[in-house]
Design an enzyme around this catalytic site. Sequence first.
Site, PDB file in Angstrom:
ATOM      1  N   ALA A 128      -2.478  -2.295  13.230  1.00 57.53           N
ATOM      2  CA  ALA A 128      -1.737  -2.835  12.092  1.00 57.53           C
ATOM      3  C   ALA A 128      -0.936  -1.669  11.543  1.00 57.53           C
ATOM      4  O   ALA A 128      -1.507  -0.701  11.052  1.00 57.53           O
ATOM      5  CB  ALA A 128      -2.679  -3.393  11.039  1.00 57.53           C
ATOM      6  N   TYR A 170       3.489 -15.664   5.135  1.00 61.23           N
ATOM      7  CA  TYR A 170       2.766 -15.187   6.308  1.00 61.23           C
ATOM      8  C   TYR A 170       3.238 -15.868   7.597  1.00 61.23           C
ATOM      9  O   TYR A 170       4.115 -15.360   8.279  1.00 61.23           O
ATOM     10  CB  TYR A 170       1.223 -15.273   6.129  1.00 61.23           C
ATOM     11  CG  TYR A 170       0.566 -14.355   7.148  1.00 61.23           C
ATOM     12  CD1 TYR A 170       0.194 -13.060   6.815  1.00 61.23           C
ATOM     13  CD2 TYR A 170       0.434 -14.748   8.482  1.00 61.23           C
ATOM     14  CE1 TYR A 170      -0.304 -12.189   7.771  1.00 61.23           C
ATOM     15  CE2 TYR A 170      -0.060 -13.886   9.441  1.00 61.23           C
ATOM     16  CZ  TYR A 170      -0.432 -12.620   9.075  1.00 61.23           C
ATOM     17  OH  TYR A 170      -0.908 -11.759  10.027  1.00 61.23           O
TER      18      TYR A 170
HETATM   19  P1  NAI Z   1      -6.586  -2.019   9.703  1.00 63.78           P
HETATM   20  O1  NAI Z   1      -5.505  -1.446   8.862  1.00 63.78           O
HETATM   21  O2  NAI Z   1      -7.972  -2.011   9.181  1.00 63.78           O
HETATM   22  O3  NAI Z   1      -6.631  -1.295  11.151  1.00 63.78           O
HETATM   23  C1  NAI Z   1      -5.488  -0.803  11.770  1.00 63.78           C
HETATM   24  C2  NAI Z   1      -5.860   0.164  12.877  1.00 63.78           C
HETATM   25  O4  NAI Z   1      -4.662   0.558  13.556  1.00 63.78           O
HETATM   26  C3  NAI Z   1      -6.518   1.461  12.406  1.00 63.78           C
HETATM   27  O5  NAI Z   1      -7.488   1.847  13.364  1.00 63.78           O
HETATM   28  C4  NAI Z   1      -5.363   2.459  12.418  1.00 63.78           C
HETATM   29  O6  NAI Z   1      -5.756   3.816  12.592  1.00 63.78           O
HETATM   30  C5  NAI Z   1      -4.610   1.970  13.616  1.00 63.78           C
HETATM   31  N1  NAI Z   1      -3.204   2.374  13.655  1.00 63.78           N
HETATM   32  C6  NAI Z   1      -2.199   2.041  12.807  1.00 63.78           C
HETATM   33  N2  NAI Z   1      -1.038   2.588  13.224  1.00 63.78           N
HETATM   34  C7  NAI Z   1      -1.311   3.252  14.361  1.00 63.78           C
HETATM   35  C8  NAI Z   1      -0.535   4.021  15.277  1.00 63.78           C
HETATM   36  N3  NAI Z   1       0.786   4.179  15.126  1.00 63.78           N
HETATM   37  N4  NAI Z   1      -1.166   4.588  16.327  1.00 63.78           N
HETATM   38  C9  NAI Z   1      -2.499   4.445  16.514  1.00 63.78           C
HETATM   39  N5  NAI Z   1      -3.272   3.719  15.699  1.00 63.78           N
HETATM   40  C10 NAI Z   1      -2.692   3.138  14.636  1.00 63.78           C
HETATM   41  O7  NAI Z   1      -6.091  -3.486  10.041  1.00 63.78           O
HETATM   42  P2  NAI Z   1      -6.830  -4.836  10.467  1.00 63.78           P
HETATM   43  O8  NAI Z   1      -6.764  -5.754   9.304  1.00 63.78           O
HETATM   44  O9  NAI Z   1      -8.114  -4.597  11.140  1.00 63.78           O
HETATM   45  O10 NAI Z   1      -5.758  -5.398  11.503  1.00 63.78           O
HETATM   46  C11 NAI Z   1      -5.924  -5.353  12.888  1.00 63.78           C
HETATM   47  C12 NAI Z   1      -5.279  -6.595  13.490  1.00 63.78           C
HETATM   48  O11 NAI Z   1      -5.966  -7.762  13.001  1.00 63.78           O
HETATM   49  C13 NAI Z   1      -3.801  -6.768  13.099  1.00 63.78           C
HETATM   50  O12 NAI Z   1      -3.091  -7.283  14.210  1.00 63.78           O
HETATM   51  C14 NAI Z   1      -3.873  -7.809  12.008  1.00 63.78           C
HETATM   52  O13 NAI Z   1      -2.677  -8.539  11.867  1.00 63.78           O
HETATM   53  C15 NAI Z   1      -5.001  -8.681  12.536  1.00 63.78           C
HETATM   54  N6  NAI Z   1      -5.613  -9.585  11.560  1.00 63.78           N
HETATM   55  C16 NAI Z   1      -5.959  -9.141  10.304  1.00 63.78           C
HETATM   56  C17 NAI Z   1      -6.479 -10.038   9.381  1.00 63.78           C
HETATM   57  C18 NAI Z   1      -6.855  -9.599   7.999  1.00 63.78           C
HETATM   58  O14 NAI Z   1      -7.041 -10.442   7.128  1.00 63.78           O
HETATM   59  N7  NAI Z   1      -7.015  -8.322   7.738  1.00 63.78           N
HETATM   60  C19 NAI Z   1      -6.718 -11.456   9.721  1.00 63.78           C
HETATM   61  C20 NAI Z   1      -6.409 -11.788  11.095  1.00 63.78           C
HETATM   62  C21 NAI Z   1      -5.847 -10.882  11.959  1.00 63.78           C
END
Ligand code: NAI
Length: 396
Positions: A139, A234
Amino acid sequence: MIIEPRTRGFICLTAHPKGCEQNVLNQINYIKTKGAIDGPKKVLVIGASTGFGLASRITSAFGSEAATIGVFLEKPPTPGRPASAGWYNTVAFENKAHEAGLYAKSINGDAFSNEIRAKTIDLIKKDLGQIDLVIYSLASPVRVHPETGTKYKSVLKPIDRSFSNKTVDFHTGKVSEISIEPATGDDIENTVTVMGGDDWQLWIDALKKEALLAPQFQTIAYSYIGPKLTEPVYRKGTIGRAKDHLEATAFKITDTLKDINGKAYVSVNKALVTQASSAIPVIPLYISLLYKIMKEKEIHEGCIEQIQRLFKERLYTGKQIDTDPEGRIRIDDWEMREDVQAAIKELWENATTETLPSIGDLQGYHTDFFNLFGFKVPGVDYDQDVDEMLEIPELQ
Ligand code: NAI
Ligand code: NA
């Protein structure tokens, strides 16, 4: 040092190593109490340090004894300045994995870059040979394209017309009306470039080219749908276009994996408080009502409960994987239940600064937000001096 939360808007500038460690331990314990999963053995998690990606790494390691490589972008500590939360999460995860005799190594850098991809490929070649699962859980608000060097920014905007609705500032509890202007110029394309499936495909193509994918290989990326209420900002907004692209990419990747009988899936997950979701307007108000209802109905889940269910009841059942008509795995099924959504719709009408503390779970939102950074975690003594200079043991 003594570390306290320092927030600026939707972010917290500090993180607490002990609190992050406790969060990771709680997730590991949860997975252990749920019993073994007949799952993957060699796993790459891209976006492995927080949120759904961290939960995926923990579930793979402690549910199915998998060797894991985690890729993420986190800030290391400097004397007197704590690291970012994902750094401390990874310190705790690796320590526990190594204690359990599990392989766990990590790479900190830009996952969108060719350099980090090459580094990861070298490590897999050297240590694991072939992998059987890639979790893609990035993300990010920006992506520098690996070939052109152009920097793209994603935006959270509605498409075609402006969107007005209620939102809450979860720090103050103030409910207000906001209006978001529609996407202009290249907003849609840029958001798709950052959060769509392009980079996911680059990763899988590169791994496949090096013959690093085992027979029956699987790769999973995470998506979100949500209710009508949040659709303009969204699912039918700029980020929704990126998710459409991600979902379409799953089919394209599957086509390229035919010879090894591999599959790419998108899993649609539940709305949860993470660093990514707190930045989206309107969503925090929705989440605070969602939490209230789901807790009342005893169907509330966090990232670890979601991913445990994904592995145990969707991916590794020994049977064909259940999907919706669009081919997506659904673990947002409880969030999207009719009774849950009907209750939220009603509460939404009545949500004001005055009513929200009782009709919504603003407290739960608030606590979860601070928990992301290792604060307000039960059992942690925040008056104790802690070492901020922790190293990730197997950082490559
Ligand atoms: P988060 O912000 O907790 O995790 C993001 C991860 O990506 C972290 O490990 C971060 O270090 C890494 N990251 C970010 N930019 C980076 C880069 N340039 N290079 C390497 N690593 C990088 O986010 P979350 O919420 O766990 O999101 C993960 C996925 O889940 C996304 O695709 C999001 O859209 C999806 N999602 C999230 C929901 C929510 O309510 N939070 C619901 C359903 C899906
Ligand atoms: Na993640």
